[in-house]
Motif scaffolding. Sequence first.
Motif, PDB file in Angstrom:
ATOM      1  N   SER A 197       0.843  -1.194   0.000  1.00  0.00           N
ATOM      2  CA  SER A 197       0.000   0.000   0.000  1.00  0.00           C
ATOM      3  C   SER A 197       0.878   1.243   0.000  1.00  0.00           C
ATOM      4  O   SER A 197       1.782   1.378   0.818  1.00  0.00           O
ATOM      5  CB  SER A 197      -0.903  -0.002   1.233  1.00  0.00           C
ATOM      6  N   THR A 198       0.595   2.174  -0.912  1.00  0.00           N
ATOM      7  CA  THR A 198       1.480   3.319  -1.101  1.00  0.00           C
ATOM      8  C   THR A 198       0.918   4.651  -0.614  1.00  0.00           C
ATOM      9  O   THR A 198       1.659   5.626  -0.495  1.00  0.00           O
ATOM     10  CB  THR A 198       1.827   3.477  -2.587  1.00  0.00           C
ATOM     11  N   ASP A 199      -0.396   4.722  -0.335  1.00  0.00           N
ATOM     12  CA  ASP A 199      -0.986   6.040  -0.088  1.00  0.00           C
ATOM     13  C   ASP A 199      -1.426   6.265   1.356  1.00  0.00           C
ATOM     14  O   ASP A 199      -1.957   7.333   1.668  1.00  0.00           O
ATOM     15  CB  ASP A 199      -2.169   6.273  -1.031  1.00  0.00           C
ATOM     16  N   LEU A 200      -1.227   5.300   2.241  1.00  0.00           N
ATOM     17  CA  LEU A 200      -1.513   5.472   3.661  1.00  0.00           C
ATOM     18  C   LEU A 200      -0.196   5.551   4.408  1.00  0.00           C
ATOM     19  O   LEU A 200       0.551   4.570   4.466  1.00  0.00           O
ATOM     20  CB  LEU A 200      -2.349   4.306   4.208  1.00  0.00           C
ATOM     21  N   LYS A 201       0.104   6.725   4.967  1.00  0.00           N
ATOM     22  CA  LYS A 201       1.405   6.927   5.608  1.00  0.00           C
ATOM     23  C   LYS A 201       1.681   5.884   6.688  1.00  0.00           C
ATOM     24  O   LYS A 201       2.813   5.411   6.829  1.00  0.00           O
ATOM     25  CB  LYS A 201       1.458   8.338   6.216  1.00  0.00           C
ATOM     26  N   ALA A 202       0.659   5.488   7.435  1.00  0.00           N
ATOM     27  CA  ALA A 202       0.852   4.537   8.528  1.00  0.00           C
ATOM     28  C   ALA A 202       1.199   3.139   8.027  1.00  0.00           C
ATOM     29  O   ALA A 202       1.696   2.305   8.790  1.00  0.00           O
ATOM     30  CB  ALA A 202      -0.405   4.470   9.392  1.00  0.00           C
ATOM     31  N   LEU A 203       0.964   2.868   6.731  1.00  0.00           N
ATOM     32  CA  LEU A 203       1.211   1.529   6.187  1.00  0.00           C
ATOM     33  C   LEU A 203       2.300   1.495   5.118  1.00  0.00           C
ATOM     34  O   LEU A 203       2.835   0.421   4.814  1.00  0.00           O
ATOM     35  CB  LEU A 203      -0.081   0.959   5.569  1.00  0.00           C
ATOM     36  N   THR A 204       2.641   2.630   4.561  1.00  0.00           N
ATOM     37  CA  THR A 204       3.474   2.669   3.356  1.00  0.00           C
ATOM     38  C   THR A 204       4.800   1.924   3.496  1.00  0.00           C
ATOM     39  O   THR A 204       5.230   1.233   2.566  1.00  0.00           O
ATOM     40  CB  THR A 204       3.750   4.132   2.945  1.00  0.00           C
ATOM     41  N   ASN A 205       5.468   2.029   4.635  1.00  0.00           N
ATOM     42  CA  ASN A 205       6.791   1.432   4.766  1.00  0.00           C
ATOM     43  C   ASN A 205       6.785  -0.004   5.278  1.00  0.00           C
ATOM     44  O   ASN A 205       7.854  -0.610   5.439  1.00  0.00           O
ATOM     45  CB  ASN A 205       7.651   2.291   5.697  1.00  0.00           C
ATOM     46  N   LEU A 206       5.613  -0.559   5.532  1.00  0.00           N
ATOM     47  CA  LEU A 206       5.551  -1.922   6.062  1.00  0.00           C
ATOM     48  C   LEU A 206       6.047  -2.955   5.060  1.00  0.00           C
ATOM     49  O   LEU A 206       6.887  -3.813   5.390  1.00  0.00           O
ATOM     50  CB  LEU A 206       4.116  -2.262   6.483  1.00  0.00           C
ATOM     51  N   ALA A 207       5.523  -2.921   3.851  1.00  0.00           N
ATOM     52  CA  ALA A 207       5.883  -3.943   2.868  1.00  0.00           C
ATOM     53  C   ALA A 207       7.365  -3.917   2.497  1.00  0.00           C
ATOM     54  O   ALA A 207       7.990  -4.985   2.395  1.00  0.00           O
ATOM     55  CB  ALA A 207       5.002  -3.817   1.621  1.00  0.00           C
ATOM     56  N   PRO A 208       7.983  -2.741   2.302  1.00  0.00           N
ATOM     57  CA  PRO A 208       9.425  -2.753   2.012  1.00  0.00           C
ATOM     58  C   PRO A 208      10.249  -3.384   3.133  1.00  0.00           C
ATOM     59  O   PRO A 208      11.238  -4.084   2.866  1.00  0.00           O
ATOM     60  CB  PRO A 208       9.754  -1.268   1.838  1.00  0.00           C
TER      61      PRO A 208
END
Length: 526
Positions: free
Chosen positions: A372-383
């Motif tokens: 997910s790229t557009d929710l700041k709280a989630l954006t860095n989880l996948a990387p």
Amino acid sequence: MHVLRKAILAAACTAGLAAATTPALAQTTLRAVMHSDLKILDPIWTTAYIVRNHGYMIYDTLLAQDEKGVVQPQMVEKYETAPDNKSYTFTLRDGLLWHDGQPVTSEDCIASIKRWAIKDSLGQKMMTFVDSIAAVDAKTFTIKLKEPTGLVLLGLSKPSSNVPFMMPKRVAETDPNKQIKDFTGSGPFVFARDEWKPGDKTVYVKFDKYKPRPEPPSGLAGGKVAKLDRVEWRAISDAQQALNALSKGEIDFVEQPSHDLLGTLKKDPNVDIVASPMLKAQYVFRPNTLHKPFDNPKIRQALWYAFNQEDFLMATVGDENYIQPCKALFICDTPLATTKGMDALLTSNAKKAQELLKDAGYDGTPVVLMHSTDLKALTNLAPVAKSLMEKAGFKVDMQSMDWQTLVARRAKKDPPDAGGWNAFLTAWVTADVMNPVSTAYVNAACDKASFGWPCDAQLEKLRDDFARETDPAKQKAIAEAVQLRVIEYTPEIPLGEYVQPAAMRKNVKGFVIAPVPVFWNMEITK
């Protein structure tokens, strides 16, 4: 003007569309930036929090939990429990109306409960105890049980996704696996469908005929008094842009301001930051058990050694004042919290993870990881997950998309190379993950389970045992057994907890502290 406004609203509702009045007629407008754009409108079809938030704007619930977690009547005037605890009788309040002017009836509520219970983890388990749900008259209905359980009141007061929102019978009879097309509710606001522009704004107007309870608001219970004539959700995905707009007074409320910008925001004399333990959330990793490689539980177990919580928390939140590494499946600082079985896990032991993958016969099948790229709280989880998984020996195909695209795609059971997926990461608020029955990703009821579709008879038996048990000490023991089985079967992995503050202009008053951002009781002062 007031009479004209009501006439316009009534005409729109009679036409079958919950339409808004024109902006010129609104007396007070609050402009908010929510954590995501609204593109899906059915809060039973999806667990996405933005759709849950939308649900609280336009729908109402039979029961609700107050700020202490105590179940209170909401749409019902009263409920009675039989002496043998095998039946409940619910009586609706007088004056409840749908947005089209029709009265709310028992039949509406029965249909709504049944649709919700097909999709929701707690609802599914509750219905295994239910013998019948039947109307006594237009305002009264009964739920009769096969055996006693505490899930009826817990379920009908469920504060977060999926919430048992009440809908008209004609709407609630929609196949729960298909999205509704009629958005008539009975809540304090009306959805202005004709003004809804995904990517731009979502509009709600006050429902003048809503009858709030007389009690003051407490959590999600009490009087839902709409003091605003109009609420606009503005779609601003850039965190800095949203806070700039807040500082300039172009918007009034930001649901989830970026943690790394809070320091600057705290210096703004015109802005308040509100943080509460009720706004705490848990990050989780969700594997898809249907397809290779995560159809093999031994391969899923390697993730417990590949991951560590600190990396995820620092990459997403980054402020130690708002994070808490916590290996407890059922949220630290709550009655069922335990770290039993977790000592050697979530330590980024890449060597151990590699050994487990080798023993499990992992053949290099790529993991399609949705990002997910557009929710700041989630954006860095996948990387972060990709990096740690690759160190452990996984091959990872990270595919980036906005959150609403991810929400739609995660419902697909197709193979990963045909538009499906292997894994994604998300967050659940505390209210959703405090016990084995309400925690959606512990549901292992196969096709009836949430996306990821885990299938494990042992977990389901433990969830049944928990649903039947009333002794807190015995419930705690069952919760520990559930956690141990979750480690073995791996339907999900908890990745730490964080508090998400809200931000608003100082002239915004009446913000209700609850597990969900709600807009009743809020007002804008001069």
